[in-house]
Design an enzyme around this catalytic site. Structure first.
Site, PDB file in Angstrom:
ATOM      1  N   CYS A  50      41.665  39.092  33.137  1.00  0.00           N
ATOM      2  CA  CYS A  50      41.237  39.091  34.541  1.00  0.00           C
ATOM      3  C   CYS A  50      42.412  39.140  35.519  1.00  0.00           C
ATOM      4  O   CYS A  50      43.341  38.340  35.419  1.00  0.00           O
ATOM      5  CB  CYS A  50      40.431  37.818  34.770  1.00  0.00           C
ATOM      6  SG  CYS A  50      40.101  37.432  36.488  1.00  0.00           S
ATOM      7  N   TYR A 177      37.013  47.054  42.042  1.00  0.00           N
ATOM      8  CA  TYR A 177      35.724  46.473  41.622  1.00  0.00           C
ATOM      9  C   TYR A 177      34.571  47.058  42.416  1.00  0.00           C
ATOM     10  O   TYR A 177      33.485  47.303  41.883  1.00  0.00           O
ATOM     11  CB  TYR A 177      35.751  44.943  41.777  1.00  0.00           C
ATOM     12  CG  TYR A 177      36.463  44.261  40.631  1.00  0.00           C
ATOM     13  CD1 TYR A 177      35.766  43.926  39.466  1.00  0.00           C
ATOM     14  CD2 TYR A 177      37.820  43.992  40.687  1.00  0.00           C
ATOM     15  CE1 TYR A 177      36.419  43.330  38.395  1.00  0.00           C
ATOM     16  CE2 TYR A 177      38.482  43.401  39.618  1.00  0.00           C
ATOM     17  CZ  TYR A 177      37.772  43.065  38.477  1.00  0.00           C
ATOM     18  OH  TYR A 177      38.413  42.486  37.425  1.00  0.00           O
TER      19      TYR A 177
HETATM   20  N1  LIG Z   1      37.350  34.973  43.917  1.00  0.00           N
HETATM   21  C1  LIG Z   1      37.639  34.718  42.590  1.00  0.00           C
HETATM   22  C2  LIG Z   1      37.171  35.841  41.690  1.00  0.00           C
HETATM   23  C3  LIG Z   1      37.371  35.553  40.256  1.00  0.00           C
HETATM   24  C4  LIG Z   1      36.557  36.497  39.352  1.00  0.00           C
HETATM   25  O1  LIG Z   1      35.636  37.187  39.814  1.00  0.00           O
HETATM   26  N2  LIG Z   1      36.877  36.533  38.048  1.00  0.00           N
HETATM   27  C5  LIG Z   1      36.128  37.371  37.126  1.00  0.00           C
HETATM   28  C6  LIG Z   1      36.982  37.939  36.025  1.00  0.00           C
HETATM   29  S1  LIG Z   1      38.002  39.257  36.543  1.00  0.00           S
HETATM   30  C7  LIG Z   1      35.110  36.553  36.400  1.00  0.00           C
HETATM   31  O2  LIG Z   1      35.359  35.438  36.002  1.00  0.00           O
HETATM   32  N3  LIG Z   1      33.932  37.123  36.186  1.00  0.00           N
HETATM   33  C8  LIG Z   1      32.859  36.478  35.501  1.00  0.00           C
HETATM   34  C9  LIG Z   1      32.361  37.255  34.370  1.00  0.00           C
HETATM   35  O3  LIG Z   1      32.900  38.336  34.076  1.00  0.00           O
HETATM   36  O4  LIG Z   1      31.414  36.750  33.772  1.00  0.00           O
HETATM   37  C10 LIG Z   1      39.135  34.515  42.488  1.00  0.00           C
HETATM   38  O5  LIG Z   1      39.914  35.330  43.003  1.00  0.00           O
HETATM   39  O6  LIG Z   1      39.533  33.505  41.923  1.00  0.00           O
END
Ligand SMILES: N[C@@H](CCC(=O)N[C@@H](CS)C(=O)NCC(=O)O)C(=O)O
Length: 306
Positions: A50, A177
């Site tokens: 990520c 995204y």
């Molecule tokens: N606003 C958050 C966004 C974090 C985020 O969206 N992370 C993604 C991974 S890139 C995630 O955990 N997605 C959940 C999933 O894929 O189930 C940050 O910048 O910390």
């Protein structure tokens, strides 16, 4: 309309609208919040795949906080139960899924479970799950325990960094995204076109100077880096960000190699996990789960900058 990868975050127009991070408590060195900076009190839950979690991994490494803040990496591939710990067991709470951390913090949690998470071992709850804020806390609040010489967000440049972060976040970090998770042609184009306008502009800026703020690497560079390093391996193909490849921008491509070759950085980049996460996990985008073999590019190639 096609099923969206994250339906709760998809608008009727097919646009991806990222959920706002819920936990925003702040660690402070001076104890002005209930979360005083300390060695071994906090723990990071991250994914190597990520780009947002990568921000936290990088700052922990660069600030030499590896013995101060523990870190557990979730499995790169997840199913509908969300991020899980199997390869790397959770040594702090013995969680099997990251959602347990969210429920322990808020028993009614019904949002998406995301990384990174900054966990407080003392209170047994999530302090913060917003990567931009975790970066700042690791940069400034743990100087008693880490490398106090390094400051990625110097006060004198704060306004400039904030200004860069804003348009780079909207069009590049989140832009890939918004392109990739769009479920209509127009939502996709509304993200993909500004993305490449920004990359062109960045390539121009970086033809004049080594880093975004002239000669000094700051937070703004690392935030851009975690997206750019994934660009050709993933976003170009998986998220249809294919007007150009990153390697087609001579300055941007050399800039990314320059950052990649900074001490300690390469070991924070796991291309195998990055590729397997996106291509295998997002089945609405890539139903076969096949992971492409390429691209055949070399981040170790001399960058020739500076
Ligand atoms: N606003 C958050 C966004 C974090 C985020 O969206 N992370 C993604 C991974 S890139 C995630 O955990 N997605 C959940 C999933 O894929 O189930 C940050 O910048 O910390």
């Amino acid at each position: 309309m096609m099923q969206a990868e994250f339906p709760q975050e998809s608008k009727a127009t097919g646009e991806f609208r990222r959920q706002v991070s819920a936990f925003r408590r702040q660690v402070r060195a001076d104890g002005s919040t209930p979360y005083r900076a300390d060695a071994n009190r906090y723990h990071l839950y991250v994914s190597s795949a990520c780009p947002w979690a990568h921000r936290a991994i990088l700052v922990r490494k660069l600030k030499k906080l590896e013995d101060v803040i523990g870190m557990t990496i979730v499995d790169p591939i997840r199913d509908q139960r969300g991020w899980a710990f199997t390869a790397d067991a959770d040594p702090v709470n013995g969680f099997r899924f990251l959602q347990e951390a969210y429920y322990k913090t808020d028993k009614d949690w019904d949002g998406r479970v995301t990384v990174p998470v900054l966990w407080d071992k003392l209170t047994g709850e999530i302090v913060n799950n917003e990567s931009s804020e975790i970066m700042r806390m690791l940069n400034s609040e743990f100087d008693e325990f880490g490398d106090a010489q390094l400051n990625l967000y110097p006060a004198a440049y704060a306004k400039k960094i904030d200004g860069l972060n804003q348009w780079i976040y909207e069009t590049v970090n989140n832009g890939v995204y918004r392109a990739g998770f769009a479920t209509t042609q127009s939502a996709y184009e509304q993200a993909a076109i500004p993305l490449f306008e920004s990359l062109k502009k960045l390539d121009q800026v970086l033809s004049q100077q080594r880093y975004l703020l002239a000669n000094r690497i700051t937070e703004a560079d690392w935030r851009l880096f975690t997206t750019l390093v994934r660009f050709d391996p993933v976003y170009h193909c998986h998220f249809k960000c294919n007007w150009n490849r990153l390697v087609d921008f001579p300055n941007l491509w050399a800039y990314v190699r320059d950052l990649y070759q900074q001490p300690g950085v390469a070991e924070t980049v796991d291309f195998d996990q990055i590729k397997r996460h996106y291509f295998i996990t997002h089945r609405t985008i890539n139903p076969t789960g096949i992971v492409p073999v390429g691209p055949n590019i070399d981040f170790e190639e001399p960058h020739g900058r500076g």
